[in-house]
Scaffold this active site. Sequence first.
Site, PDB file in Angstrom:
ATOM      1  CG  ASP A 128      14.288 -10.228   5.157  1.00 16.74           C
ATOM      2  OD1 ASP A 128      14.622 -11.167   6.377  1.00 16.74           O
ATOM      3  OD2 ASP A 128      13.262 -10.035   5.174  1.00 16.74           O
ATOM      4  CG  ASP A 137       2.166 -23.046  11.815  1.00 12.70           C
ATOM      5  OD1 ASP A 137       1.469 -23.973  10.803  1.00 12.70           O
ATOM      6  OD2 ASP A 137       1.436 -21.985  11.742  1.00 12.70           O
ATOM      7  CG  HIS A 161      13.526  -9.427   9.393  1.00 13.39           C
ATOM      8  ND1 HIS A 161      13.024  -9.014   8.056  1.00 13.39           N
ATOM      9  CD2 HIS A 161      13.513  -7.742  10.351  1.00 13.39           C
ATOM     10  CE1 HIS A 161      12.921  -8.087   7.794  1.00 13.39           C
ATOM     11  NE2 HIS A 161      12.915  -7.512   8.803  1.00 13.39           N
ATOM     12  CB  SER A 322       5.486 -22.670  31.714  1.00  8.39           C
ATOM     13  OG  SER A 322       6.559 -22.570  30.737  1.00  8.39           O
TER      14      SER A 322
HETATM   15 CA   LIG Z   1      -0.738 -23.149  11.403  1.00  4.38          CA
END
Ligand SMILES: [Ca+2]
Length: 585
Positions: A128, A137, A161, A322
């Site tokens: 990719d 994360d 992507h 916000s």
């Molecule tokens: Ca997580």
Amino acid sequence: MTSSRHLARGCAIAGVALAAMASGTAGAADGRYIVKFRDLQGAAAAVQAAGGRVALELGPQRALAAHLPAAAVEALRRHPRVEYVEVDARRYPLAQSVPYGIPMVQADDPVFTGNAASGSNTTVCIIDSGYQRAHEDLPDTNVTGTNDSVSGNWAEDSCGHGSHVAGTIAASNNNLGVLGVVGNGKLHLHIEKVFNGADCGWAYSSSLVTALNRCVAAAGSNRLVINMSLGGSTASRTERSAFDNAYANGVLPIAAAGNDGSTRTSYPAGYAGVVSVAAVDAAGVVASFSQQNSDVELAAPGVGVVSTTPFKASTLSAGGESWIGVDMDGSARTSVTGTLVDGGECTAAGAWAGRVVLCRRGTVSFAEKVASVAAGGGVGAAIYNNVAGGFAGTLNGSSAIPAISMSDTDGAAALARVGSVATLDNTAGTGNGYEAYDGTSMATPHVAGVAALVWSLNPARSAADIREALQLTAIDKGTAGRDNAYGYGIVQARAAHERLQTPVADTAPVLGSVSAVRKKGKTYARLGWSGGSSAQVDVRRNGVVVQTTANDGSTEDGPLNSGSYGYQVCVAGSATCSGTVFLSF
Ligand SMILES: [Ca+2]
Ligand SMILES: [Ca+2]
């Protein structure tokens, strides 16, 4: 004609559903501040004398939290015993949002989350646009990749992507962001970067084959699943043989069915050795963009899939709140500040010099709304939805002022802050972003992740076994049985795992013929058989095993003295045998 491979991503971003992750920043509109004193003696009296109200005393810090009118803030800042006054910023509980696709494909089932071996000794190779390794994360360990002179550093992702795909496969199970199909960090990820640039662009078929070769080399002895959230309409002989051979050699390649909404076949998904994946929404209904043809094999979540991106979120902040919005395609990537005003539907220019303008979606195009805001002197436009949820929009061109889209609920919250100073921050940059994308590109990593998860707990099985189990245990959708929209149906990790855990019953070979053959004056029995579920068979003569040999359909036994012999061919080491065929001479 040169074939190329494009990203299989549909109408891009479809709203952001991570309100819990927004953080309050601008100003103290609710009037709450922390006042730091040189010592606390007389501090509360000083706050009260300035017109404030003490909320909390922070003894060790020699500070008070207090509600202060604006005049009091200034008075206390000038007070000789005050070191500083700062906004008492809001802090929100951090939480991990589990995307709907994770339970839909049974990836969070205890059979996997409760087994430390889940994901181990298995590689998913992602071909990719790269992998934003710095993302909070995405796993930082157990990840490898190949730098490419054309596409650049695999550990960076210019278009987002590849990182979005990677998050669906492997986002960490922690207290933030999202959760991937295999969230325990045990899965080995190998990254092959073939796309680059802000729009990801395209890659040659030959680059895809090179990436496949590198995936195989990087996987070593691990079981290998290949994720290809990409495709193109022209088949390639070289690509076909490369992927069909890889599958024959035990690799499981998986690719997007395509986003044209047509019945065309996309490649590499269209090759026999590659699993083709369709996209469904949160209700399990096939997406309108998902290509339908006889090659579609499995379906998985591919509408509004929230996952990791390398981009800083676009925000509108006003009155101490916000909201996370989405950059409109073609918008200026800048940050602006001005008083927030309600522009209605922004169908015509208003007196908006220096203002940040809220526009309701509807009646005229996004481009016309933004043009009206600019014509009225507005410095930025935030277009909120007129139906539930967020949305992605394009200006079909470009604008000199920043423009973002927002959900209906965030729009309503922002309208309540009209009149306060707002900052519309649409600057581009890297960050820990989370966005919802649409596409068979987003469905593909659900299947790749499930295949890896199931394979890791059934390590003796072949790629063909895993593929068959995924087909036979998918939830049937659409017309009964396999169909062109859903293939066999929505992939199910636990059901596939349980099927693979059940021992397969042996099937006996069928002994077709036994004949006498003469060699150098001696007589041998020549056996011909078919079938049998094992790689090796036992040959029995009059009930006694006389030979264990490859299950290749023929062998000879002897030399023999004249007489009568009863032959059977059996699954090796078992009593699962053919009928008896006699030879007399
Ligand atoms: Ca997580
Ligand atoms: Ca069906």
